[in-house]
Design a protein around this motif. Sequence first.
Motif, PDB file in Angstrom:
ATOM      1  N   GLU A   1      15.664  21.323 -20.251  1.00  0.00           N
ATOM      2  CA  GLU A   1      14.256  20.926 -20.154  1.00  0.00           C
ATOM      3  C   GLU A   1      13.520  22.033 -19.426  1.00  0.00           C
ATOM      4  OE1 GLU A   1      14.252  18.411 -15.954  1.00  0.00           O
ATOM      5  OE2 GLU A   1      13.499  17.476 -17.773  1.00  0.00           O
TER       6      GLU A   1
ATOM      7  N   LEU B   1       7.205  14.297  -7.519  1.00  0.00           N
ATOM      8  CA  LEU B   1       6.698  12.938  -7.686  1.00  0.00           C
ATOM      9  C   LEU B   1       7.686  11.888  -7.193  1.00  0.00           C
ATOM     10  CD1 LEU B   1       4.981  13.188 -11.187  1.00  0.00           C
ATOM     11  CD2 LEU B   1       3.896  13.145  -8.930  1.00  0.00           C
ATOM     12  N   GLY B   2       8.959  12.244  -7.167  1.00  0.00           N
ATOM     13  CA  GLY B   2       9.987  11.337  -6.663  1.00  0.00           C
ATOM     14  C   GLY B   2      10.128  11.382  -5.158  1.00  0.00           C
TER      15      GLY B   2
ATOM     16  N   PHE C   1       8.922  20.926 -15.442  1.00  0.00           N
ATOM     17  CA  PHE C   1       8.948  19.465 -15.567  1.00  0.00           C
ATOM     18  C   PHE C   1       9.921  18.852 -14.564  1.00  0.00           C
ATOM     19  CE2 PHE C   1       7.781  19.820 -20.338  1.00  0.00           C
ATOM     20  CZ  PHE C   1       6.494  20.187 -19.991  1.00  0.00           C
ATOM     21  N   GLY C   2      11.072  19.501 -14.383  1.00  0.00           N
ATOM     22  CA  GLY C   2      12.047  19.014 -13.413  1.00  0.00           C
ATOM     23  C   GLY C   2      11.514  19.097 -11.987  1.00  0.00           C
ATOM     24  N   LYS C   3      10.814  20.180 -11.660  1.00  0.00           N
ATOM     25  CA  LYS C   3      10.249  20.343 -10.318  1.00  0.00           C
ATOM     26  C   LYS C   3       9.139  19.325 -10.060  1.00  0.00           C
ATOM     27  CE  LYS C   3      12.600  23.944  -8.955  1.00  0.00           C
ATOM     28  NZ  LYS C   3      13.530  23.919  -7.851  1.00  0.00           N
ATOM     29  N   VAL C   4       8.276  19.104 -11.044  1.00  0.00           N
ATOM     30  CA  VAL C   4       7.202  18.125 -10.878  1.00  0.00           C
ATOM     31  C   VAL C   4       7.788  16.727 -10.711  1.00  0.00           C
ATOM     32  CG1 VAL C   4       5.252  17.019 -12.058  1.00  0.00           C
ATOM     33  CG2 VAL C   4       5.447  19.509 -12.029  1.00  0.00           C
ATOM     34  N   ARG C   5       8.800  16.413 -11.495  1.00  0.00           N
ATOM     35  CA  ARG C   5       9.467  15.114 -11.368  1.00  0.00           C
ATOM     36  C   ARG C   5      10.084  14.963  -9.987  1.00  0.00           C
ATOM     37  NH1 ARG C   5      13.506  14.932 -15.512  1.00  0.00           N
ATOM     38  NH2 ARG C   5      11.718  15.489 -16.747  1.00  0.00           N
ATOM     39  N   TRP C   6      10.633  16.049  -9.447  1.00  0.00           N
ATOM     40  CA  TRP C   6      11.236  16.041  -8.118  1.00  0.00           C
ATOM     41  C   TRP C   6      10.171  15.770  -7.055  1.00  0.00           C
ATOM     42  CZ3 TRP C   6      14.330  20.839  -6.000  1.00  0.00           C
ATOM     43  CH2 TRP C   6      15.071  20.466  -4.896  1.00  0.00           C
TER      44      TRP C   6
ATOM     45  N   HIS D   1      11.781  24.034 -16.670  1.00  0.00           N
ATOM     46  CA  HIS D   1      12.026  24.003 -15.238  1.00  0.00           C
ATOM     47  C   HIS D   1      10.871  23.349 -14.483  1.00  0.00           C
ATOM     48  CE1 HIS D   1      14.541  25.326 -12.007  1.00  0.00           C
ATOM     49  NE2 HIS D   1      13.580  26.016 -11.424  1.00  0.00           N
TER      50      HIS D   1
END
Length: 77
Positions: free
Chosen positions: A27, A38-39, A31-36, A29
């Motif tokens: 995926e 937001l989590g 998107f993974g950082k933004v998801r991190w 990179h």
Amino acid sequence: MKKFFNSNLFLSILLCLTLGLAPFTPEPHLFGKVRWVLGGGEGMAAMDVFDLFLHGAPWFVLLYFLSKTLLRIIKNN
């Protein structure tokens, strides 16, 4: 059409499609950082924040040039 290819807008689109989405698999990179973030961003180090900035900067530049272009179009009408 020629004016589009000579503008900063084209360069920012190109940067978004390359640096902004790299690496493409499994995926992007960013998107993974933004998801991190937001989590809750648990365990995020300074290097991760810099990485988020590095991959997110082309998208902010694109938003800037898109808004500048749209405002110019609206102003001329």
